[in-house]
Enzyme design. Sequence first.
Site, PDB file in Angstrom:
ATOM      1  CE  LYS A 187       4.931   0.438   1.989  1.00  0.00           C
ATOM      2  NZ  LYS A 187       3.849   1.357   2.012  1.00  0.00           N
ATOM      3  CD  GLU A 206      -2.637   1.212  -0.049  1.00  0.00           C
ATOM      4  OE1 GLU A 206      -3.300   0.262  -0.485  1.00  0.00           O
ATOM      5  OE2 GLU A 206      -2.523   2.291  -0.663  1.00  0.00           O
ATOM      6  CB  CYS A 246       6.160   3.845   6.301  1.00  0.00           C
ATOM      7  SG  CYS A 246       4.620   2.940   6.229  1.00  0.00           S
TER       8      CYS A 246
END
Length: 460
Positions: free
Chosen positions: A218, A163, A274
């Site tokens: 990612k 995501e 993140c």
Amino acid sequence: MKKIKKITCIGAGYVGGPTMSVIAQKNPEIQVTVVDLNEQRIAAWNNDNLDLLPIYEPGLDEVIKEARGRNLFFSTEVNKAIDEADVIFISVNTPTKTYGKGKGQAADLKFIELCARQIAAISTSDKIVVEKSTLPVRTAEALKSILDNTGNGVNFHILSNPEFLAEGTAIADLHAPDRVLIGGENAEAIEALVNVYNSWVPRERILTTNLWSSELSKLVANAFLAQRVSSINSISELCEVTGANVDEVAYAIGHDSRIGSKFLKASVGFGGSCFQKDILNLVYIARSYHLNEVADYWEQVILMNDHQKTRFAENIIQTMYNTVNGKKIVFLGWAFKKDTNDTRESAAIYVADHLLDEEATLVVYDPKVTENQIYSDLNYLGTRTSLENSRLVTVTKDPYEAFKDAHAVAILTEWDEFKAFDWAKIKQIMKKPAFVFDGRKLLHKGHMEAIGFQYYAIGE
Ligand code: UDX
Ligand code: ADP
């Protein structure tokens, strides 16, 4: 592959909640169930009062209003939801390990493994299992091994679908993503998931790769973004000593289309769940393959970020005559960026910790973060007892009350409302000289100085 009728998502957090809400909104014929072990969190997702959803995201309430109860459900019945699903998204937390090998760097995969074992034990029909959480490269392999060896002989196809939404703009990002990335080995499974997204995302924006490329992309995307912030932050320090203005430098270089203008806003330091975690992960992977130069290179992005937070705190202390002992400093903002109530790795926590070491008295105002969260962030550091933290830190919902007799204001989050404060009035009720330390370059130096503030901003 049969058409997808039921999707289950394990983990109702910042990623699972908004993502599944939009998938359900855009696919009314698919039943989407989001499950979590945390009963309180599920109850909050089911709350009729949409102001009390467990996470704050602009526009999320509208999506929930449209889809919840129609084809979007939040539940604690994990096993039932697993058994029914054609597709299972794994969206549980993968924090940095706090123990053992890889402590402080590697991702802790215990929650993922527990999920995999549960899926294997429960499933009685073929399923597509989608990694949504950010995971180290080659986690899919471990996942597959657990599923195939402990399952009931059903087929599992594993896909990686990282995501890329950013908090605070999650709904806008989900509605119009730059790209959706799907990695996998099985063409039919990939196509099935492509179709879910294709109900609102144009096909050319849905990229498909092999599993490992998707997993690594990612981490690399986050590392590149964080690197830009650390790069401009390193230049902010140079600007402060040379008289250049970092916003002007960012503006000038950002006009080069090869560089681009985004992610060049100097700040007190990046936070969020993140950036740091993913870079640490990248560093760990590189080191485990003995790629020490690669690891050192990326580690520097984190070191620069730590330096920026420390430097901001040190500047406050030095400017206030080398002591903040007993001085009242108002913190504007605690979230790691505006428009979210998320505080994970927020720069505010570390700047506060530094100032509290010097016995400053802090009053914190954040429009969305709860008092409990602020104390829990400070207590989690373990630097001082919770009693000491509650002695030195007050949390307020009335900033103007806080400014009374304050020695300084520190801006930690770029909430829009701080720009609209009546700064002339604030100056009047503060102690003099009245200091403002702007960690977000949110206010205008000329204006603040005209009012009579001693104003210091990052990078000018
Ligand atoms: C990030 C990625 O953007 C997203 O694609 C990924 O899915 C998750 O990680 P997020 O952490 O939610 O998203 O927010 P982001 O907007 O990237 O900001 C991260 C941190 O960097 C914040 O603390 C922000 O204030 C800071 N930042 C960002 C800057 O200091 N300057 C900038 O120019 C941009
Ligand atoms: P993210 O930002 O990645 O969404 P969060 O911490 O916000 O991370 O959310 C992850 C959620 O996953 C938490 O609410 C946690 O309770 C849930 N969770 C973790 N393990 C399991 C599990 N085995 N089954 C169900 N939910 C789980």
